[in-house]
Design a protein around this motif. Structure first.
Motif, PDB file in Angstrom:
ATOM      1  N   ASN A 131       0.958  -1.504   0.003  1.00 41.03           N
ATOM      2  CA  ASN A 131      -0.369  -0.329   0.313  1.00 41.03           C
ATOM      3  C   ASN A 131       0.974   1.494   0.019  1.00 41.03           C
ATOM      4  O   ASN A 131      -0.088   2.195   0.302  1.00 41.03           O
ATOM      5  N   CYS A 132       2.262   1.032  -0.362  1.00 40.66           N
ATOM      6  CA  CYS A 132       3.015   2.865  -0.580  1.00 40.66           C
ATOM      7  C   CYS A 132       4.547   2.465  -1.208  1.00 40.66           C
ATOM      8  O   CYS A 132       4.135   1.598  -2.083  1.00 40.66           O
ATOM      9  N   GLU A 176      -3.648   3.149   9.880  1.00 43.46           N
ATOM     10  CA  GLU A 176      -3.323   4.362   9.907  1.00 43.46           C
ATOM     11  C   GLU A 176      -2.264   5.476  10.558  1.00 43.46           C
ATOM     12  O   GLU A 176      -3.037   5.175  11.581  1.00 43.46           O
ATOM     13  N   LYS A 211       2.321   9.040   5.448  1.00 44.04           N
ATOM     14  CA  LYS A 211       0.978   9.384   4.880  1.00 44.04           C
ATOM     15  C   LYS A 211       1.178  10.198   3.798  1.00 44.04           C
ATOM     16  O   LYS A 211       1.917  11.274   4.575  1.00 44.04           O
ATOM     17  N   GLU A 212       1.408   9.739   2.169  1.00 42.72           N
ATOM     18  CA  GLU A 212       1.976  10.939   1.581  1.00 42.72           C
ATOM     19  C   GLU A 212       1.394  10.421   0.033  1.00 42.72           C
ATOM     20  O   GLU A 212       1.901   9.478  -0.489  1.00 42.72           O
ATOM     21  N   ALA A 213       0.289  10.693  -0.043  1.00 42.12           N
ATOM     22  CA  ALA A 213      -0.817  10.732  -1.254  1.00 42.12           C
ATOM     23  C   ALA A 213       0.919  10.771  -2.724  1.00 42.12           C
ATOM     24  O   ALA A 213       1.053  12.051  -3.008  1.00 42.12           O
ATOM     25  N   ARG A 220       0.295   5.234  -4.852  1.00 44.65           N
ATOM     26  CA  ARG A 220      -0.343   4.849  -3.686  1.00 44.65           C
ATOM     27  C   ARG A 220      -0.326   5.613  -2.273  1.00 44.65           C
ATOM     28  O   ARG A 220       0.006   7.332  -2.773  1.00 44.65           O
ATOM     29  N   ASP A 221      -1.455   6.127  -1.164  1.00 46.83           N
ATOM     30  CA  ASP A 221      -1.959   6.907  -0.155  1.00 46.83           C
ATOM     31  C   ASP A 221      -0.247   7.661   0.465  1.00 46.83           C
ATOM     32  O   ASP A 221      -0.054   8.094   0.777  1.00 46.83           O
ATOM     33  N   TYR A 222       0.595   6.139   0.553  1.00 42.17           N
ATOM     34  CA  TYR A 222       1.348   6.331   1.132  1.00 42.17           C
ATOM     35  C   TYR A 222       2.804   6.261   0.740  1.00 42.17           C
ATOM     36  O   TYR A 222       3.077   6.055  -0.235  1.00 42.17           O
TER      37      TYR A 222
END
Length: 269
Positions: free
Chosen positions: A67-68, A237, A88-90, A94-96
């Motif tokens: 997911n990253c 998260e 967490k960095e879109a 990915r969103d991470y």
């Protein structure tokens, strides 16, 4: 556990990405099908980032289950520690984002060691391992230490031989992984593999077990997933960035002597 891998008191505060400008990045794996050079014994205490030893994973993900996205900005060296970060960095994938280093060389029989600590977080994996695979023109062979940070009181051990898992075991740690640095070592020789935690033998391959046959790259990584709740826990998260702080990594070739104080090789017997 590796699937479709593309090539994978000291302060914890970091200037993330400070080494990214000067570090030559590894490119996605299809360009690495050629024979990789074999490395010699080394001890890296991360006083600097040694570009001759390490490359940075950047700009891709290992598969749909991750997911990253690997980012060079999630790796930093400061005050004698190498920090890998999950945050967490879109981005466009990915969103991470997450961090990984990988060796520029492959290594064979010998003693592999790393001393690190981790933050906590469900659905995250802080790993020190070796790997070679189809993207390098070889079968999937792998030897693992994986701290699943949902439960930092234990570490997961495993091998893959020809893509098949063997010798999996979860063993206790002497303290929670976030409470201080722990040394993780394994000895790989023609007769088998033995895993140690702070110099104590914790696990070894069974006599009849298949063993890796190919030289492998060395990896350290911190990554997350929402696909393995039974293994890594339900992903939660993080409220803040999660860090894997690495004090040192070393490899000592089989039959070579003690390189540095604290090495498993230096123990009597």
């Amino acid at each position: 556990m590796t699937q479709q891998r593309c090539n994978h008191s000291k302060q914890t505060t970091r200037c993330i990405g400070q080494i990214a400008i000067c570090a030559m990045l590894l490119v996605p794996a299809p360009l690495f099908a050629q024979e990789l050079p074999k490395g010699a014994s080394f001890f890296d205490d991360f006083e600097t980032f040694d570009e001759s030893l390490w490359g940075l994973s950047d700009g891709w993900v290992n598969g749909d289950w991750q997911n990253c996205m690997w980012s060079k900005d999630n790796v930093a060296v400061d005050d004698g520690l190498l920090a890998l970060r999950f945050a967490k960095e879109a981005n466009d994938k990915r969103d991470y984002t997450c961090g990984e280093i990988q060796s520029r060389h492959v290594y064979g029989y010998g003693t592999y060691e790393a001393r690190f600590r981790t933050s906590t977080g469900s659905g995250l994996n802080a790993a020190f391992f070796t790997y070679i695979g189809p993207h390098h023109g070889k079968p999937h062979d792998e030897i693992d230490f994986e701290v699943l940070t949902r439960d930092t009181t234990a570490v997961s051990l495993n091998t893959y031989v020809g893509g098949e898992p063997n010798n999996g075991k979860r063993v206790p740690l002497p303290q929670p992984a976030e409470d201080g640095f722990i040394t993780y070592s394994f000895v790989w020789d023609p007769d088998g593999i033995r895993w140690y935690v702070d110099g104590v033998l914790m696990h070894e391959t069974a006599e009849s077990s298949p063993l890796p046959a190919n030289d492998q790259k060395i990896y350290a990584s911190l990554w997350g997933s929402e696909s393995f709740p039974n293994w890594m826990g339900n992903f939660v998260e993080p409220d803040a960035e999660v860090l894997m702080d690495i004090d040192w990594i070393a490899f000592t070739a089989l039959d070579e002597g003690c390189q540095f104080p604290g090495s498993l090789v230096c123990q009597d017997g």
